[in-house]
Design a protein around this motif. Sequence first.
Motif, PDB file in Angstrom:
ATOM      1  N   TYR A 121      -6.705  -2.989   7.615  1.00 17.81           N
ATOM      2  CA  TYR A 121      -6.644  -1.542   7.621  1.00 17.81           C
ATOM      3  C   TYR A 121      -8.045  -0.991   7.287  1.00 17.81           C
TER       4      TYR A 121
ATOM      5  N   GLY B 161       0.652  -1.117  -0.182  1.00 14.10           N
ATOM      6  CA  GLY B 161      -0.073   0.033   0.011  1.00 14.10           C
ATOM      7  C   GLY B 161       0.831   1.204   0.069  1.00 14.10           C
TER       8      GLY B 161
ATOM      9  N   SER C 181      -5.337   2.817  -1.303  1.00 14.25           N
ATOM     10  CA  SER C 181      -6.373   2.710  -0.340  1.00 14.25           C
ATOM     11  C   SER C 181      -7.532   1.870  -1.106  1.00 14.25           C
TER      12      SER C 181
ATOM     13  N   TYR D 208      -4.741   7.168   7.195  1.00  8.72           N
ATOM     14  CA  TYR D 208      -4.153   6.008   6.528  1.00  8.72           C
ATOM     15  C   TYR D 208      -3.456   4.896   7.418  1.00  8.72           C
TER      16      TYR D 208
ATOM     17  N   TRP E  14     -11.738   8.906   5.411  1.00 10.81           N
ATOM     18  CA  TRP E  14     -11.867  10.268   5.863  1.00 10.81           C
ATOM     19  C   TRP E  14     -12.699  10.207   7.254  1.00 10.81           C
TER      20      TRP E  14
ATOM     21  N   ILE F  93       0.360   5.886  -2.264  1.00  9.28           N
ATOM     22  CA  ILE F  93      -0.385   5.101  -1.334  1.00  9.28           C
ATOM     23  C   ILE F  93      -1.623   4.596  -2.011  1.00  9.28           C
TER      24      ILE F  93
ATOM     25  N   ASP G 272      -8.945   2.549   6.337  1.00  3.22           N
ATOM     26  CA  ASP G 272      -8.481   3.781   5.754  1.00  3.22           C
ATOM     27  C   ASP G 272      -9.703   4.560   5.598  1.00  3.22           C
TER      28      ASP G 272
ATOM     29  N   SER H 183      -6.197  -1.182  -5.360  1.00  2.29           N
ATOM     30  CA  SER H 183      -4.879  -1.514  -4.875  1.00  2.29           C
ATOM     31  C   SER H 183      -4.183  -2.516  -5.892  1.00  2.29           C
TER      32      SER H 183
ATOM     33  N   PHE I  58      -7.653  12.663   5.653  1.00  2.00           N
ATOM     34  CA  PHE I  58      -7.558  11.328   5.374  1.00  2.00           C
ATOM     35  C   PHE I  58      -6.567  10.178   6.419  1.00  2.00           C
TER      36      PHE I  58
ATOM     37  N   THR J 194     -13.740   6.744   7.463  1.00  2.00           N
ATOM     38  CA  THR J 194     -13.148   5.783   8.240  1.00  2.00           C
ATOM     39  C   THR J 194     -14.120   4.994   9.065  1.00  2.00           C
TER      40      THR J 194
ATOM     41  N   LEU K  56      -2.317   9.858  -3.487  1.00  2.00           N
ATOM     42  CA  LEU K  56      -3.358   8.748  -2.894  1.00  2.00           C
ATOM     43  C   LEU K  56      -4.016   8.342  -4.352  1.00  2.00           C
TER      44      LEU K  56
END
Length: 153
Positions: free
Chosen positions: A55, A32, A45, A66, A59, A43, A57, A100, A64, A151, A96
């Motif tokens: 993970y 990541g 996400s 992370y 807002w 990065i 991740d 992935s 953000f 998040t 960002l």
Amino acid sequence: MSQEKINFPYQPGQKLTRKSLHQKLGGIKQGGICPSNQGYIFIFSDPKSGDEFGYHDGWSDNYFLYFGSGQEGDMEFTGRNKSLLNHIKDKKTVHLFMGSRGEVIYENELEIDAINPYELIESNDKNGESRIAIVFRFKPVNKFISKLPKTNI
């Protein structure tokens, strides 16, 4: 404004393949957090697969959050995590991407929050074991509308 910001070749919302990104700008091709020798740290996400690795991740207000690198055990400020923490001092810009692997979407340039750069939280790793996770706190450099979720931390 640094040279990297002027020359970054992608715009928020632009779709591209991760393979083409790495072919054009370098960077570690897996994981990541992907430092590049061209002054960037990418990065990635992915809300669909991040949860299974521990993970979360997303807002929170205008930041953000992370998760750092490391799927098992406590996360540490070494390697890729250290590169994120020190990106301003090291004169690297953080970018960002949503997704992935395969096709990804460029979201925005981010900068670590100078006042509160990270939190250490208790979380579960990919095996469901309790651990201390590093959660970096980034603010967007440019205004944009993100497609990434809030998040759940």
